[in-house]
Design a protein around this motif. Sequence first.
Motif, PDB file in Angstrom:
ATOM      1  N   LYS A 348      -3.045  -4.327  10.308  1.00 30.25           N
ATOM      2  CA  LYS A 348      -3.590  -3.397   9.351  1.00 30.25           C
ATOM      3  C   LYS A 348      -3.199  -3.806   8.053  1.00 30.25           C
ATOM      4  CE  LYS A 348      -3.119   0.546  12.883  1.00 30.25           C
ATOM      5  NZ  LYS A 348      -2.064   1.327  13.410  1.00 30.25           N
ATOM      6  N   GLN A 349      -3.938  -3.480   7.074  1.00 27.35           N
ATOM      7  CA  GLN A 349      -3.336  -3.751   5.503  1.00 27.35           C
ATOM      8  C   GLN A 349      -3.606  -2.723   4.460  1.00 27.35           C
ATOM      9  OE1 GLN A 349      -5.987  -7.218   4.734  1.00 27.35           O
ATOM     10  NE2 GLN A 349      -5.058  -8.602   6.257  1.00 27.35           N
ATOM     11  N   VAL A 350      -2.980  -2.665   3.757  1.00 30.57           N
ATOM     12  CA  VAL A 350      -3.052  -1.490   2.175  1.00 30.57           C
ATOM     13  C   VAL A 350      -2.720  -2.392   1.226  1.00 30.57           C
ATOM     14  CG1 VAL A 350      -2.386   0.584   3.926  1.00 30.57           C
ATOM     15  CG2 VAL A 350      -0.792  -0.707   2.467  1.00 30.57           C
ATOM     16  N   ASN A 475       3.440  -1.571  14.098  1.00 32.32           N
ATOM     17  CA  ASN A 475       3.634  -0.776  12.888  1.00 32.32           C
ATOM     18  C   ASN A 475       4.882  -1.276  12.003  1.00 32.32           C
ATOM     19  OD1 ASN A 475       1.022   0.807  12.775  1.00 32.32           O
ATOM     20  ND2 ASN A 475       1.753   2.045  14.458  1.00 32.32           N
ATOM     21  N   MET A 553       1.819   4.825   1.868  1.00 25.64           N
ATOM     22  CA  MET A 553       0.471   4.206   2.338  1.00 25.64           C
ATOM     23  C   MET A 553       0.332   3.647   3.536  1.00 25.64           C
ATOM     24  SD  MET A 553      -0.729   2.930  -1.496  1.00 25.64           S
ATOM     25  CE  MET A 553      -2.141   1.965  -1.202  1.00 25.64           C
ATOM     26  N   LEU A 554       1.520   2.855   3.921  1.00 28.04           N
ATOM     27  CA  LEU A 554       1.703   2.264   5.020  1.00 28.04           C
ATOM     28  C   LEU A 554       1.583   3.205   6.168  1.00 28.04           C
ATOM     29  CD1 LEU A 554       3.793  -0.936   4.187  1.00 28.04           C
ATOM     30  CD2 LEU A 554       1.574  -1.140   4.839  1.00 28.04           C
ATOM     31  N   LYS A 556       1.007   6.264   6.274  1.00 34.14           N
ATOM     32  CA  LYS A 556      -0.214   6.989   6.818  1.00 34.14           C
ATOM     33  C   LYS A 556      -1.353   6.252   7.416  1.00 34.14           C
ATOM     34  CE  LYS A 556      -0.574  10.538   3.144  1.00 34.14           C
ATOM     35  NZ  LYS A 556       0.870  10.745   2.681  1.00 34.14           N
ATOM     36  N   THR A 557      -1.614   4.906   7.119  1.00 34.75           N
ATOM     37  CA  THR A 557      -2.305   3.953   7.738  1.00 34.75           C
ATOM     38  C   THR A 557      -1.983   3.788   9.266  1.00 34.75           C
ATOM     39  OG1 THR A 557      -2.610   2.862   5.687  1.00 34.75           O
ATOM     40  CG2 THR A 557      -2.941   1.601   8.038  1.00 34.75           C
ATOM     41  N   ARG A 728      -4.981   9.376  -3.853  1.00 38.51           N
ATOM     42  CA  ARG A 728      -3.778   8.460  -4.090  1.00 38.51           C
ATOM     43  C   ARG A 728      -3.772   8.158  -5.606  1.00 38.51           C
ATOM     44  NH1 ARG A 728       0.679   7.415  -2.562  1.00 38.51           N
ATOM     45  NH2 ARG A 728       0.032   7.632  -0.406  1.00 38.51           N
TER      46      ARG A 728
END
Lengths: 743, 144
Positions: A348-350, A475, A553-554, A556-557, A728
Amino acid sequence: MNNACENGLKRRDFLVTLAGGLSVGFLTGITGRLFGAGAVTTTPVNSYVKVGSDGSITLLYGGSEMGQGSMSGLAQILAEELMVDWKQIVVEQALAGSITYVTGGSSAVRTNYSPLRTAGATARELLVAAAMLATGDQTRSSYAAASGKIVYTPSGGGATLTWNYGDLAVLAAGTDAQALLPAVIPLTNPANFRIIGKPVARVDIPSKVNGSAIYGIDVWFPDMVFGVIKHCPTIGGVLAITPAKPAAAIAVVPCKASDNRGAVVAGTYNAVAVVASNTWAARNIARSLSVSWKLPTSTTNVDSAGILAQAQQLLTSGTPLVAESSNPGANAPNMESQVASAMTGAAKQVGGTFSFPYVAHATMEPLNCTAKITFSGSTPVSCEIWAPTQAANWVVGTAAGITGLPATAITVHVTMLGGGLGRKIEQDYISQAVQVAMVVKKPVKLTWLREEDFGHDNYRPMALVQANAGLDAANKIAAWSYRIVTPSILGQRGWLPPGAVDSQAVEGAVHLPYNLGTYITEWVSSPAGIPLGFWRSVGCSLNSFVTESMIDMLAKTAGIDPFVFRAGLITDPRAKAVLAAADSLSSWRKSLVAGHAWGMAIVQSFGTWVCEVIEISQPVAGSLKIHRVACVVDCGTVVNPDSVEAQMQGGILHGLSNALWGQMTFTNGVANQTNFNKYRMLKMSEAPTITVQIMPSTAAPSGTGEPGVPPSAPALANAYASLSTGKRVTSLPFFPGATMGGL
Amino acid sequence: MFTLNINGQNYQANVTDGNTPLLWVLRDVLGLTGTKYGCGIEVCGACTVTIDGQREHACVYNVSSAVGKKIVTVEGLSTDNSHPVQKAWINNQVPQCGYCQSGMIMATVGAINAGHHGSEILPEVPHLCVCGTYSRLKKAIQTL
């Protein structure tokens, strides 16, 4: 030592002659406590301690008190080891000299703690040595120091003897006593501290509730004249023609620009000072004075739109310097490619582009300085300066450069500072006052009216940041890339070696507590046309916003609670403990009323860990209601817990205020915000309830003046991202263009 | 020349322009520097004094209008910090840099003069404090 004594006496002579009835006020203002003006002689036992023949104990303070409480904190350290009671002491501001230091970087307690313990203990041992000289018995264990007295109890029995410190001071200051000093000065066992770690009342507060505290702007002589400064409104512009003196003015003085250490820039007159019989008269003359300025040929570098466009271009095409990476041996392109590869492989990326405006210091007391030069004919003989300065010793150099006087002929009084926040380290306003005093040959106070203070600040720089991060399947952070484009505070003042990374630009982006996997942190320097300065927490006010927003953000992702997510990545035991304490302190967040949200951030700055949790709601669009803040701080050994609490409360509000509204914009080199009506700040009715918990610690003390600031803005942004009506926020301030109505 | 009654004493203020704000007369002409300059446009509140008991902003109050009125500045509360507002400020260790506090204190005094107590005073003190002493200000004011 004799010099210190003479200076002390000279200071009091000045105080007594100052404005008749105000003299007592000045004494309380500077010393924090009133002491009588009788025929008391004082003896300096060492640079930090003076003992009066009346038993008075005066502790010298070498910093700049601007609200952070270090005038009291440093005195607490001295008083502890000197074995005097808190109520016995008077604190006196030292003249610029051997014990004054630059106040900045949240450094007062952390850098002075050990030296001042030794200084206080040395003075105590000199007093003991004096008692030894009096008795002829050099058995140290027969002497005890307490509450400003030395008690001698002969080991073989016999009558005890007691001296007040005042009885021994002269003997203690002599060479015979020094010869008896032990090779290693014994320090008090922290378990026995009586004053360090206690919430003692601050010494400067009594003078701040009755008008007797003397800030720089309050220095007053019956024969003084008053000046205001008028800069070229366009940054970089210079005087084209010296304007004629209007009849109502005492003088119109062209002022040369100066560099950040006070050296004047030859031939570059960027302001005129208008001098009159009072500040209001000077202001009116300055307003109507027509001045011909020569403007810079280009204003691209001093224009918000132009600066942002350049930064955007540099973000993608600039040449970065690597501040930190997971593989210090690799060069930038190699490391960037390693990170890109890890990012591609992440589950996953943010990411986001974050932007920051210039912000102003806006100290409540605007810049000002009083200078008085005596002359023999037209030759300066001596120079005396009273200034709200964070850098007393630099002021000596500034004045020396202009007057041609040796440092020995220059006396610098540090007054109370009505806020400093990093601005009052600069020398421009000092230099101007000295330049004016050279011309008017009278004591002159030069004041920057608020419009000049906003319009000609050394601003916290703008920045543009591109941050990206990737999570692996478990994660954990697998990849992290961080590039900040910001002008260099150190580079602009010539303090940055070629090719070096500006530590101020990347602080808060390096040495993160998290395991970042494969990572790179880079800086691209952008042109610095706007004067830059150190603003409370400096680079952390930029970078911590990005890093703690990214971590949120990470989380939450990943769908993981922000506390749990951070706990999984942090290894530092002190950080873990702060996080856990904040988790408990903010248990209210688990039962918020509908329509409320919370956010958190944890940052280490100036050696201190601070975690803040913020609860917000949004009753109306375009603003936020901040309900409460829970704050946990680990600043090592605490000298005054009440001051630590105050600094956290203040730092949090400062950070929140600037996150919501703080913004300076420039159009063709001219600042658009020139007073508080266009620079909205938090008011009492908008301030949240703040609960501060201080972690017990025996570690070395670390900073408290600034560390409250960095977590507040990202915690607010993280709360806002959780709010049903929120989003955000990656561009500060939250609500640009805000104004503030009159009272 | 204007005769001003300040803190119960008459002062002769040697100033020619009757439009000069009281702030600069207090500070520059009379040397009463407890009243502070912050913005000059009635936004920050640092210059607050009471005139005939009411809070006023000295930065925009013409000296000529102050003649014949009772002006109280922070210096007029007490020199030994015995005034209840001063005591509340000390008990709660309110000031940090302290520069805004003269105005905060005088606005509070004005609110008390108008019959307000405790939390009722809070809206009467919408001033700026850059240090962020608001938590302690609230605590102090709520004791009054």
